[in-house]
Each structure stands twice: as structure tokens, then as C-alpha cells.
Scaffold this motif. Structure first.
Motif, PDB file in Angstrom:
ATOM      1  N   GLY A 157       7.591   6.399   6.336  1.00 38.92           N
ATOM      2  CA  GLY A 157       7.158   5.360   5.415  1.00 38.92           C
ATOM      3  C   GLY A 157       8.310   4.825   4.586  1.00 38.92           C
ATOM      4  O   GLY A 157       8.450   3.607   4.391  1.00 38.92           O
ATOM      5  N   GLN A 158       9.152   5.715   4.101  1.00 40.87           N
ATOM      6  CA  GLN A 158      10.302   5.302   3.298  1.00 40.87           C
ATOM      7  C   GLN A 158      11.275   4.465   4.118  1.00 40.87           C
ATOM      8  O   GLN A 158      11.868   3.511   3.603  1.00 40.87           O
ATOM      9  CB  GLN A 158      11.003   6.531   2.733  1.00 40.87           C
ATOM     10  N   GLN A 159      11.434   4.791   5.390  1.00 36.49           N
ATOM     11  CA  GLN A 159      12.319   4.024   6.264  1.00 36.49           C
ATOM     12  C   GLN A 159      11.847   2.580   6.409  1.00 36.49           C
ATOM     13  O   GLN A 159      12.655   1.660   6.577  1.00 36.49           O
ATOM     14  CB  GLN A 159      12.415   4.692   7.624  1.00 36.49           C
ATOM     15  N   LEU A 160      10.536   2.373   6.316  1.00 37.04           N
ATOM     16  CA  LEU A 160       9.977   1.022   6.404  1.00 37.04           C
ATOM     17  C   LEU A 160       9.992   0.305   5.057  1.00 37.04           C
ATOM     18  O   LEU A 160       9.707  -0.890   4.987  1.00 37.04           O
ATOM     19  CB  LEU A 160       8.537   1.083   6.912  1.00 37.04           C
ATOM     20  N   GLY A 161      10.303   1.034   4.003  1.00 40.84           N
ATOM     21  CA  GLY A 161      10.286   0.440   2.677  1.00 40.84           C
ATOM     22  C   GLY A 161       8.970   0.599   1.943  1.00 40.84           C
ATOM     23  O   GLY A 161       8.752  -0.027   0.893  1.00 40.84           O
ATOM     24  N   LEU A 162       8.074   1.426   2.472  1.00 36.99           N
ATOM     25  CA  LEU A 162       6.801   1.667   1.802  1.00 36.99           C
ATOM     26  C   LEU A 162       6.985   2.594   0.601  1.00 36.99           C
ATOM     27  O   LEU A 162       7.870   3.450   0.593  1.00 36.99           O
ATOM     28  CB  LEU A 162       5.809   2.330   2.766  1.00 36.99           C
ATOM     29  N   SER A 163       6.121   2.442  -0.392  1.00 30.75           N
ATOM     30  CA  SER A 163       6.036   3.426  -1.460  1.00 30.75           C
ATOM     31  C   SER A 163       5.298   4.634  -0.893  1.00 30.75           C
ATOM     32  O   SER A 163       4.317   4.481  -0.155  1.00 30.75           O
ATOM     33  CB  SER A 163       5.264   2.863  -2.651  1.00 30.75           C
ATOM     34  N   VAL A 164       5.757   5.817  -1.231  1.00 35.52           N
ATOM     35  CA  VAL A 164       5.135   7.028  -0.698  1.00 35.52           C
ATOM     36  C   VAL A 164       4.797   7.987  -1.829  1.00 35.52           C
ATOM     37  O   VAL A 164       5.367   7.906  -2.921  1.00 35.52           O
ATOM     38  CB  VAL A 164       6.040   7.739   0.335  1.00 35.52           C
ATOM     39  N   ALA A 165       3.859   8.879  -1.553  1.00 32.48           N
ATOM     40  CA  ALA A 165       3.518   9.948  -2.494  1.00 32.48           C
ATOM     41  C   ALA A 165       3.533  11.262  -1.728  1.00 32.48           C
ATOM     42  O   ALA A 165       2.848  11.404  -0.702  1.00 32.48           O
ATOM     43  CB  ALA A 165       2.142   9.706  -3.109  1.00 32.48           C
ATOM     44  N   HIS A 166       4.318  12.209  -2.205  1.00 34.56           N
ATOM     45  CA  HIS A 166       4.428  13.519  -1.581  1.00 34.56           C
ATOM     46  C   HIS A 166       3.242  14.370  -2.052  1.00 34.56           C
ATOM     47  O   HIS A 166       3.055  14.580  -3.249  1.00 34.56           O
ATOM     48  CB  HIS A 166       5.743  14.187  -1.966  1.00 34.56           C
ATOM     49  N   GLU A 167       2.477  14.880  -1.097  1.00 36.56           N
ATOM     50  CA  GLU A 167       1.255  15.601  -1.432  1.00 36.56           C
ATOM     51  C   GLU A 167       1.422  17.111  -1.312  1.00 36.56           C
ATOM     52  O   GLU A 167       2.018  17.622  -0.366  1.00 36.56           O
ATOM     53  CB  GLU A 167       0.115  15.164  -0.505  1.00 36.56           C
ATOM     54  N   ALA A 168       0.849  17.820  -2.284  1.00 43.15           N
ATOM     55  CA  ALA A 168       0.796  19.279  -2.255  1.00 43.15           C
ATOM     56  C   ALA A 168      -0.662  19.713  -2.395  1.00 43.15           C
ATOM     57  O   ALA A 168      -1.531  18.918  -2.778  1.00 43.15           O
ATOM     58  CB  ALA A 168       1.641  19.869  -3.375  1.00 43.15           C
ATOM     59  N   PHE A 169      -0.912  20.990  -2.109  1.00 37.19           N
ATOM     60  CA  PHE A 169      -2.281  21.504  -2.119  1.00 37.19           C
ATOM     61  C   PHE A 169      -2.393  22.693  -3.068  1.00 37.19           C
ATOM     62  O   PHE A 169      -1.586  23.620  -3.016  1.00 37.19           O
ATOM     63  CB  PHE A 169      -2.693  21.930  -0.705  1.00 37.19           C
ATOM     64  N   ALA A 170      -3.411  22.637  -3.910  1.00 36.03           N
ATOM     65  CA  ALA A 170      -3.630  23.720  -4.859  1.00 36.03           C
ATOM     66  C   ALA A 170      -4.351  24.900  -4.227  1.00 36.03           C
ATOM     67  O   ALA A 170      -4.123  26.053  -4.611  1.00 36.03           O
ATOM     68  CB  ALA A 170      -4.432  23.213  -6.058  1.00 36.03           C
ATOM     69  N   ASP A 171      -5.222  24.618  -3.270  1.00 39.97           N
ATOM     70  CA  ASP A 171      -6.068  25.687  -2.728  1.00 39.97           C
ATOM     71  C   ASP A 171      -5.724  26.054  -1.284  1.00 39.97           C
ATOM     72  O   ASP A 171      -6.562  26.579  -0.561  1.00 39.97           O
ATOM     73  CB  ASP A 171      -7.550  25.303  -2.829  1.00 39.97           C
ATOM     74  N   ARG A 172      -4.480  25.793  -0.882  1.00 42.21           N
ATOM     75  CA  ARG A 172      -4.027  26.200   0.443  1.00 42.21           C
ATOM     76  C   ARG A 172      -2.760  27.040   0.303  1.00 42.21           C
ATOM     77  O   ARG A 172      -1.934  26.805  -0.578  1.00 42.21           O
ATOM     78  CB  ARG A 172      -3.738  24.984   1.328  1.00 42.21           C
ATOM     79  N   ARG A 173      -2.623  28.037   1.189  1.00 49.51           N
ATOM     80  CA  ARG A 173      -1.429  28.866   1.222  1.00 49.51           C
ATOM     81  C   ARG A 173      -0.343  28.170   2.040  1.00 49.51           C
ATOM     82  O   ARG A 173      -0.629  27.467   3.018  1.00 49.51           O
ATOM     83  CB  ARG A 173      -1.745  30.225   1.842  1.00 49.51           C
ATOM     84  N   MET A 230       0.840  -1.197   0.000  1.00 54.18           N
ATOM     85  CA  MET A 230       0.000   0.000   0.000  1.00 54.18           C
ATOM     86  C   MET A 230       0.877   1.250   0.000  1.00 54.18           C
ATOM     87  O   MET A 230       1.931   1.300   0.637  1.00 54.18           O
ATOM     88  CB  MET A 230      -0.910  -0.015   1.234  1.00 54.18           C
ATOM     89  N   ARG A 231       0.434   2.268  -0.727  1.00 55.60           N
ATOM     90  CA  ARG A 231       1.188   3.523  -0.798  1.00 55.60           C
ATOM     91  C   ARG A 231       0.747   4.464   0.323  1.00 55.60           C
ATOM     92  O   ARG A 231      -0.423   4.486   0.704  1.00 55.60           O
ATOM     93  CB  ARG A 231       0.984   4.193  -2.158  1.00 55.60           C
ATOM     94  N   LEU A 232       1.684   5.231   0.837  1.00 53.48           N
ATOM     95  CA  LEU A 232       1.427   6.164   1.927  1.00 53.48           C
ATOM     96  C   LEU A 232       1.476   7.594   1.394  1.00 53.48           C
ATOM     97  O   LEU A 232       2.489   8.017   0.833  1.00 53.48           O
ATOM     98  CB  LEU A 232       2.478   5.979   3.017  1.00 53.48           C
ATOM     99  N   LEU A 233       0.380   8.338   1.551  1.00 56.88           N
ATOM    100  CA  LEU A 233       0.321   9.742   1.136  1.00 56.88           C
ATOM    101  C   LEU A 233       0.523  10.635   2.342  1.00 56.88           C
ATOM    102  O   LEU A 233      -0.089  10.428   3.402  1.00 56.88           O
ATOM    103  CB  LEU A 233      -1.038  10.071   0.501  1.00 56.88           C
ATOM    104  N   GLY A 234       1.385  11.637   2.197  1.00 62.57           N
ATOM    105  CA  GLY A 234       1.623  12.561   3.288  1.00 62.57           C
ATOM    106  C   GLY A 234       2.170  13.880   2.780  1.00 62.57           C
ATOM    107  O   GLY A 234       2.449  14.044   1.590  1.00 62.57           O
ATOM    108  N   ARG A 235       2.325  14.837   3.706  1.00 61.21           N
ATOM    109  CA  ARG A 235       2.790  16.174   3.349  1.00 61.21           C
ATOM    110  C   ARG A 235       4.135  16.111   2.642  1.00 61.21           C
ATOM    111  O   ARG A 235       5.045  15.406   3.071  1.00 61.21           O
ATOM    112  CB  ARG A 235       2.914  17.047   4.602  1.00 61.21           C
ATOM    113  N   SER A 236       4.254  16.850   1.564  1.00 59.35           N
ATOM    114  CA  SER A 236       5.476  16.849   0.767  1.00 59.35           C
ATOM    115  C   SER A 236       6.691  17.188   1.626  1.00 59.35           C
ATOM    116  O   SER A 236       6.716  18.208   2.319  1.00 59.35           O
ATOM    117  CB  SER A 236       5.351  17.871  -0.371  1.00 59.35           C
ATOM    118  N   GLY A 237       7.669  16.303   1.579  1.00 61.48           N
ATOM    119  CA  GLY A 237       8.894  16.515   2.335  1.00 61.48           C
ATOM    120  C   GLY A 237       8.722  16.342   3.826  1.00 61.48           C
ATOM    121  O   GLY A 237       9.626  16.695   4.594  1.00 61.48           O
ATOM    122  N   GLY A 238       7.593  15.785   4.258  1.00 57.99           N
ATOM    123  CA  GLY A 238       7.270  15.724   5.677  1.00 57.99           C
ATOM    124  C   GLY A 238       7.738  14.473   6.404  1.00 57.99           C
ATOM    125  O   GLY A 238       8.371  13.574   5.834  1.00 57.99           O
TER     126      GLY A 238
END
Length: 253
Positions: A154-170, A140-148
């Protein structure tokens, strides 16, 4: 060609109470984060949302939140790492069972609301949440705050990760989001939000509130489905990203 996943928090209705416009937003996204009954949703809503996603060819993920229906999961709670692990296991497990009855596999997990920010402040909580995903399904892939912190754990455990960004947040200059309670934290103008999404996809950058340019990895961009104009927002972002030559597909494909 640049690739971006558009993810949206869905299935947040509860009983007769309706939240969002899931059916209308679904054609414009590539991943659906389905509420698992703790901060929003219920068993029937979970099933219907999974079916809707499957019919639309949209990847299904578990949207794990705090046990706080009244506060929509946006109020921080004093929880131990073990408690965070346990609530994640129960929610991912529940959605996985619902999805299995529909011939669908849960492909990713993304924390919701206050939990999203709690794991960024506390490494033990981040490790617990990542471990819950790993123990249930290490594919399973883990989604979390970009660079967070969460994606790092997740990466330390060997999980695939996706760095998330927001279009409508400052954004603040340190990469954190401007807190929702502060003025201007949410970009209300869909045109400005869509332009921010394109900049994230094309340049991997976003302008912060103090005017500086922040480099930000964006594998997936969040579409907030609880906006009053969620359909127009999702459609415009989808169209402008495609027009810019960005390929839209889930991080699982």
C-alpha cells in the motif's frame, strides 16, 4: 498524547442468523469494518451497520473477505491476483454504494480471515488487494498486519496505511499470529487481553509465546466482535486505554 484506533469487524450477521453484538460494542470502538456479503453480511445488514456506525460517530470501512459464507471466510482458497483484485473491487464498491445512500463515506479497507493471511504470504495477492483500494479511491486507508506485506504494498502505491495489532491473539517471535487452530492462539481472559492492548499502545511491544518482547507498531488494535464476551472485552479495553492516557480515535481523523 498517544493515539490508538480501535477497529472491530461488524455486520457479520446474515438474514435471520445473528453474529455479534454490534449495537452494544459500537460505543466502545472508533472504526467499524463492515462485512460486504462474501464471507458474511447481506445488503440489509450492510445498510443497518453503516447507519449504526454513523449514529455513533464511528468510521466505516470495507471488510473484504473470500466468497465463503459456509466457512466464514476462514478457509484459504486458490485464487489468482486478478481474482483477488476483482472480489475486492466488487465488495468495496458495494459497500461504498450502500454507504453513499446514507451520506457516509467508506474510509478504509481491511481484509478478513484467510484473505488477511493469504496476502501476507503472497506478494502478488498483496499488490492486487492494495491496487484495488488505490483504483477505487486513493484516499482510502489500508489496514493490514503490523509490519506486513500488505501495508508495504500500500505504501509503495502511495496509500495511507494503518499497522494493525491484536489484543486478544498470541504472537510468534517473527511477528505473525499463532494460527487459530493451535492451543492458546486466542487470549480468552479479557483482563490479559486489555493489558496487552495497553502495552501495545504505550510501548509498541508485545510478549510472544516464547517469552521474548517483540516491537510492534500499533496504529489500530482489533476488537474481535465475534467473541462471546465481545461487549465486556471492548468496554474494558476502551476504559483501560483511556485510563492510561491514550487518545482513542479512528486513523481517518
Amino acid at each position: 498524547m498517544k493515539r490508538i484506533d480501535l477497529n472491530c469487524d461488524m455486520g457479520e450477521s446474515f438474514g435471520p442468523w445473528n453474529m455479534g453484538a454490534d449495537a452494544e460494542v459500537m460505543p466502545w470502538i472508533t472504526s467499524a469494518n463492515v462485512a460486504c456479503g462474501f464471507h458474511a453480511g447481506d445488503p440489509s445488514i450492510m445498510r443497518r451497520t453503516v447507519v449504526l456506525a454513523a449514529e455513533s460517530g464511528v468510521a466505516v470501512g470495507a471488510h473484504v473477505g473470500l466468497p465463503d459464507l459456509a466457512g466464514f471466510g476462514r478457509r484459504a482458497m486458490a485464487l489468482s491476483a486478478q481474482q483477488v483484485y476483482d472480489l475486492a473491487v466488487v465488495q468495496i464498491g458495494a459497500l461504498s454504494a450502500v454507504a453513499r445512500t446514507q451520506g457516509v463515506k467508506v474510509m478504509h479497507m481491511k481484509p478478513h480471515g484467510a484473505l488477511y493471511h493469504m496476502v501476507e504470504r503472497d506478494e502478488d495477492l498483496a499488490k492486487a488487494l492494495a491496487r484495488a483500494v488505490y483504483d477505487i479511491d486513493a484516499s482510502m486507508r489500508l489496514l493490514g498486519r503490523s509490519g506486513g506485506r500488505l501495508v508495504a504494498c500500500g505504501q509503495q502505491l502511495g496509500l495511507s496505511v494503518a499497522h494493525e495489532a491484536f489484543a486478544d491473539r498470541r504472537y510468534l517471535s517473527d511477528g505473525h499470529l499463532v494460527p487459530r487452530g493451535e492451543r492458546g492462539a486466542v487470549i480468552e481472559d479479557v483482563n490479559i487481553a486489555a493489558a496487552q492492548a495497553v502495552k501495545l499502545a504505550e510501548e509498541g511491544a508485545v510478549e510472544t509465546v516464547d517469552g521474548t518482547l517483540l516491537s510492534l507498531r500499533a496504529d489500530t488494535i482489533c476488537v474481535h466482535g465475534d467473541r462471546h464476551d465481545a461487549v465486556a472485552f471492548a468496554r474494558l479495553m476502551h476504559q483501560q486505554l483511556r485510563a492510561s492516557g491514550v487518545e482513542l480515535r479512528s486513523t481517518e481523523h
